[in-house]
Enzyme design. Structure first.
Site, short mmCIF file in Angstrom:
data_model
loop_
_atom_site.label_atom_id
_atom_site.label_comp_id
_atom_site.label_asym_id
_atom_site.label_seq_id
_atom_site.Cartn_x
_atom_site.Cartn_y
_atom_site.Cartn_z
N LYS A 55 82.19 87.91 80.22
CA LYS A 55 81.87 88.79 81.04
C LYS A 55 83.38 88.52 81.77
O LYS A 55 84.05 87.19 82.02
CB LYS A 55 81.00 88.78 81.48
N ARG A 129 69.81 92.63 72.34
CA ARG A 129 69.45 93.71 71.40
C ARG A 129 69.59 92.79 70.24
O ARG A 129 69.08 93.00 69.53
CB ARG A 129 69.97 94.81 70.75
#
Length: 203
Positions: A55, A129
């Site tokens: 990130k 997920r």
């Protein structure tokens, strides 16, 4: 987790020195009268660096908040138990730290999840997920709940869409989508208003 085949969740945490965990909780205040429980599932990324798909540095300090879904689930289970609620509830929190050190998952890796489905890891920052795939599969197969409520911080785009005024949610349950006289929908919204957590359905 290895024996159960929770490879999706394990793949997220394999780059961390702290191994991933699945924590199961169960509360039954019905004395066994309610056979099918309500289920809570919480995403618990204790820290999310993004892994190999790192990130941006700006805002990285906030990635300890990626465990908010699991924190909410643990809090809900404690509240039910403390008040002696007349409910049968099971919960699972999927805990992992997504880091690029040690032996991390790599973009392009293909993992077989607990359900037997294969997942291609195009971006290691798609960790939410992955941990939830195994957690959701496990709790449905183990406990056969009548309803599953999944609490997760999955995308910052949801904050943009709702201007931080609402908690966005998706559902495949018509009782939650319907604005008519369906009791669960009404209970769901009443609870949201009582807690000060306004909800907004996303399509």
């Amino acid at each position: 987790m290895k024996k159960l085949g929770m490879n999706a969740a394990l793949a997220v945490g394999q780059g961390s020195l702290t191994p991933p965990r699945m924590v199961i909780m169960e509360y039954d205040g019905t004395g066994g009268k309610q056979e099918q429980p309500l289920a809570f599932v919480g995403k618990g990324l204790t820290f999310d660096s993004g892994g190999i798909s790192l990130k941006p540095g700006q805002g990285m300090d906030e990635m300890t908040l990626d465990k908010a879904g699991s924190v909410a689930v643990v809090g809900a289970m404690r509240a039910l138990a403390v008040r002696g609620a007349n409910a049968h509830v099971v919960a699972i929190v999927a805990l992992a730290e997504n880091m690029p050190n040690n032996d991390p998952s790599r973009p392009g890796d293909i993992i077989t999840s607990m359900s037997g489905q294969t997942i291609k890891f195009d971006n290691t920052d798609a960790e939410g997920r992955m941990v939830l795939a195994d957690a959701l599969w496990y709790i449905q197969k183990k406990y056969n709940p009548h309803t599953v409520i999944d609490l997760a911080t999955l995308t910052g785009a949801a904050l943009v869409a709702t201007d931080k005024q609402f908690a966005p949610f998706y559902t495949n349950d018509p009782d939650l989508e319907d604005d008519g006289n369906r009791p669960f929908r009404n209970m769901f919204n009443r609870a949201a208003r009582a807690s000060g957590e306004r909800l907004w359905p996303l399509l």
